[in-house]
Design a protein around this motif. Sequence first.
Motif, PDB file in Angstrom:
ATOM      1  N   PHE A   1      44.935  46.234 163.233  1.00 35.92           N
ATOM      2  CA  PHE A   1      44.870  46.038 161.785  1.00 35.92           C
ATOM      3  C   PHE A   1      43.503  45.483 161.404  1.00 35.92           C
ATOM      4  O   PHE A   1      42.755  45.003 162.267  1.00 35.92           O
ATOM      5  CB  PHE A   1      45.974  45.072 161.314  1.00 35.92           C
ATOM      6  N   LYS A   2      43.189  45.560 160.120  1.00 37.20           N
ATOM      7  CA  LYS A   2      41.959  44.959 159.602  1.00 37.20           C
ATOM      8  C   LYS A   2      42.256  43.560 159.097  1.00 37.20           C
ATOM      9  O   LYS A   2      43.170  43.367 158.302  1.00 37.20           O
ATOM     10  CB  LYS A   2      41.376  45.807 158.464  1.00 37.20           C
ATOM     11  N   HIS A   3      41.473  42.601 159.536  1.00 35.59           N
ATOM     12  CA  HIS A   3      41.671  41.227 159.086  1.00 35.59           C
ATOM     13  C   HIS A   3      41.421  41.161 157.580  1.00 35.59           C
ATOM     14  O   HIS A   3      40.382  41.587 157.093  1.00 35.59           O
ATOM     15  CB  HIS A   3      40.711  40.290 159.808  1.00 35.59           C
ATOM     16  N   PRO A   4      42.373  40.636 156.798  1.00 33.11           N
ATOM     17  CA  PRO A   4      42.237  40.685 155.340  1.00 33.11           C
ATOM     18  C   PRO A   4      41.113  39.825 154.772  1.00 33.11           C
ATOM     19  O   PRO A   4      40.717  40.028 153.621  1.00 33.11           O
ATOM     20  CB  PRO A   4      43.604  40.198 154.838  1.00 33.11           C
ATOM     21  N   LEU A   5      40.569  38.872 155.530  1.00 34.66           N
ATOM     22  CA  LEU A   5      39.480  38.033 155.014  1.00 34.66           C
ATOM     23  C   LEU A   5      38.113  38.405 155.563  1.00 34.66           C
ATOM     24  O   LEU A   5      37.099  37.894 155.091  1.00 34.66           O
ATOM     25  CB  LEU A   5      39.758  36.553 155.311  1.00 34.66           C
ATOM     26  N   THR A   6      38.075  39.297 156.550  1.00 29.00           N
ATOM     27  CA  THR A   6      36.789  39.726 157.103  1.00 29.00           C
ATOM     28  C   THR A   6      36.655  41.244 157.129  1.00 29.00           C
ATOM     29  O   THR A   6      35.543  41.764 157.253  1.00 29.00           O
ATOM     30  CB  THR A   6      36.612  39.209 158.548  1.00 29.00           C
ATOM     31  N   LEU A   7      37.781  41.939 157.027  1.00 26.78           N
ATOM     32  CA  LEU A   7      37.886  43.396 157.169  1.00 26.78           C
ATOM     33  C   LEU A   7      37.479  43.851 158.570  1.00 26.78           C
ATOM     34  O   LEU A   7      37.220  45.031 158.798  1.00 26.78           O
ATOM     35  CB  LEU A   7      37.059  44.118 156.096  1.00 26.78           C
ATOM     36  N   GLU A   8      37.440  42.912 159.505  1.00 22.12           N
ATOM     37  CA  GLU A   8      37.153  43.239 160.903  1.00 22.12           C
ATOM     38  C   GLU A   8      38.359  43.926 161.528  1.00 22.12           C
ATOM     39  O   GLU A   8      39.507  43.542 161.282  1.00 22.12           O
ATOM     40  CB  GLU A   8      36.838  41.961 161.681  1.00 22.12           C
ATOM     41  N   GLN A   9      38.119  44.954 162.327  1.00 25.92           N
ATOM     42  CA  GLN A   9      39.208  45.646 163.028  1.00 25.92           C
ATOM     43  C   GLN A   9      39.678  44.796 164.195  1.00 25.92           C
ATOM     44  O   GLN A   9      38.901  44.441 165.086  1.00 25.92           O
ATOM     45  CB  GLN A   9      38.725  47.012 163.537  1.00 25.92           C
ATOM     46  N   ILE A  10      40.950  44.433 164.174  1.00 26.01           N
ATOM     47  CA  ILE A  10      41.542  43.622 165.235  1.00 26.01           C
ATOM     48  C   ILE A  10      42.460  44.515 166.060  1.00 26.01           C
ATOM     49  O   ILE A  10      43.339  45.174 165.525  1.00 26.01           O
ATOM     50  CB  ILE A  10      42.351  42.443 164.651  1.00 26.01           C
ATOM     51  N   ARG A  11      42.258  44.515 167.356  1.00 28.00           N
ATOM     52  CA  ARG A  11      43.111  45.302 168.266  1.00 28.00           C
ATOM     53  C   ARG A  11      43.596  44.375 169.375  1.00 28.00           C
ATOM     54  O   ARG A  11      42.788  43.811 170.110  1.00 28.00           O
ATOM     55  CB  ARG A  11      42.333  46.475 168.862  1.00 28.00           C
ATOM     56  N   ILE A  12      44.920  44.202 169.467  1.00 27.14           N
ATOM     57  CA  ILE A  12      45.498  43.312 170.464  1.00 27.14           C
ATOM     58  C   ILE A  12      46.480  44.082 171.313  1.00 27.14           C
ATOM     59  O   ILE A  12      47.329  44.806 170.790  1.00 27.14           O
ATOM     60  CB  ILE A  12      46.218  42.115 169.806  1.00 27.14           C
ATOM     61  N   GLN A  13      46.351  43.930 172.628  1.00 25.32           N
ATOM     62  CA  GLN A  13      47.296  44.555 173.546  1.00 25.32           C
ATOM     63  C   GLN A  13      48.042  43.476 174.320  1.00 25.32           C
ATOM     64  O   GLN A  13      47.466  42.462 174.712  1.00 25.32           O
ATOM     65  CB  GLN A  13      46.571  45.497 174.504  1.00 25.32           C
ATOM     66  N   ALA A  14      49.329  43.716 174.513  1.00 24.55           N
ATOM     67  CA  ALA A  14      50.195  42.746 175.183  1.00 24.55           C
ATOM     68  C   ALA A  14      50.595  43.262 176.556  1.00 24.55           C
ATOM     69  O   ALA A  14      51.200  44.336 176.657  1.00 24.55           O
ATOM     70  CB  ALA A  14      51.438  42.488 174.332  1.00 24.55           C
ATOM     71  N   PRO A  15      50.284  42.527 177.616  1.00 29.49           N
ATOM     72  CA  PRO A  15      50.724  42.954 178.952  1.00 29.49           C
ATOM     73  C   PRO A  15      52.229  42.761 179.117  1.00 29.49           C
ATOM     74  O   PRO A  15      52.863  41.984 178.402  1.00 29.49           O
ATOM     75  CB  PRO A  15      49.945  42.017 179.883  1.00 29.49           C
TER      76      PRO A  15
END
Length: 287
Positions: free
Chosen positions: A263-277
Amino acid sequence: MTLIVRFTNPYSAKTVKELLEEDLLIPRKIRHFLRTKKHITINGSPINWQSPVQKGDWIEMVFDDQDYPPKHLPFGDKRLVDCLYEDEHLIVVNKPEGLKTHANQPYEIALLNHVSAYVGQTCYVVHRLDMETSGAILFAKNPFILPLLNRLLEDKQIQRRYWALASGHFPQKTMIYRDKIGRDRHDRRKRIVDPKKGQTAHTRLTLLKEYPAASLVDCELKTGRTHQIRVHLAHHGHAIIGDPLYHLKKGQRLMLHAHELVFKHPLTLEQIRIQAPSKSFENGLPK
């Protein structure tokens, strides 16, 4: 409790009123408090409500208990939290199977309680995972960011991908299921495909690996109906291994894991990608 929000404006130029209302989704009552208390500054200076705000301007807002009345949640055990990502406003954790996302009764302690203990303040659920499902799940750390994350979810701007170990084999590598999903009137715990009264549901599946009697598939949710992946796969003859509601063979955990959030961080518009092992999927799959 005082909440101070500071960020560099990532949005296009507009007035203060438009920024707060359209981009930050701050309710009218709280906007009124910000203005009358002079609790908002742009580049360190007080503002007029019609002042222009440019992209890149430094914004600071102060919220107090009148803006967001405090909410208290019983703390759980912070040691049970597997944190995957955290910043000032949100946290993503790796949920274990067999744990509820949030409590349904006042005496219950669920993942939300553990996360709140880890953060040190009451957090808020953005989306849910079934109790039997493991994997990445997003929480808001304060009431300011919650509606911004909710809007991302409602606008389908939070991409959620799951791994599922499904029974049987699939006819092709990529499949899209669009069967509508509704309640099972014979069992309140379950959902069923209901073409007439069901809600729109959209699941995209990609075959990752085949085993003698099962298949590992990547599932991307385009909608977020209760039990969506479980119902779609079961309806098409590929119930998830270990599913206590939709698979006849019991005995192991539900083999469904939320392995990625984007998702895009709503306060920075940075693309956040998180993977869970997942140890179950790394070590527990058939060879």
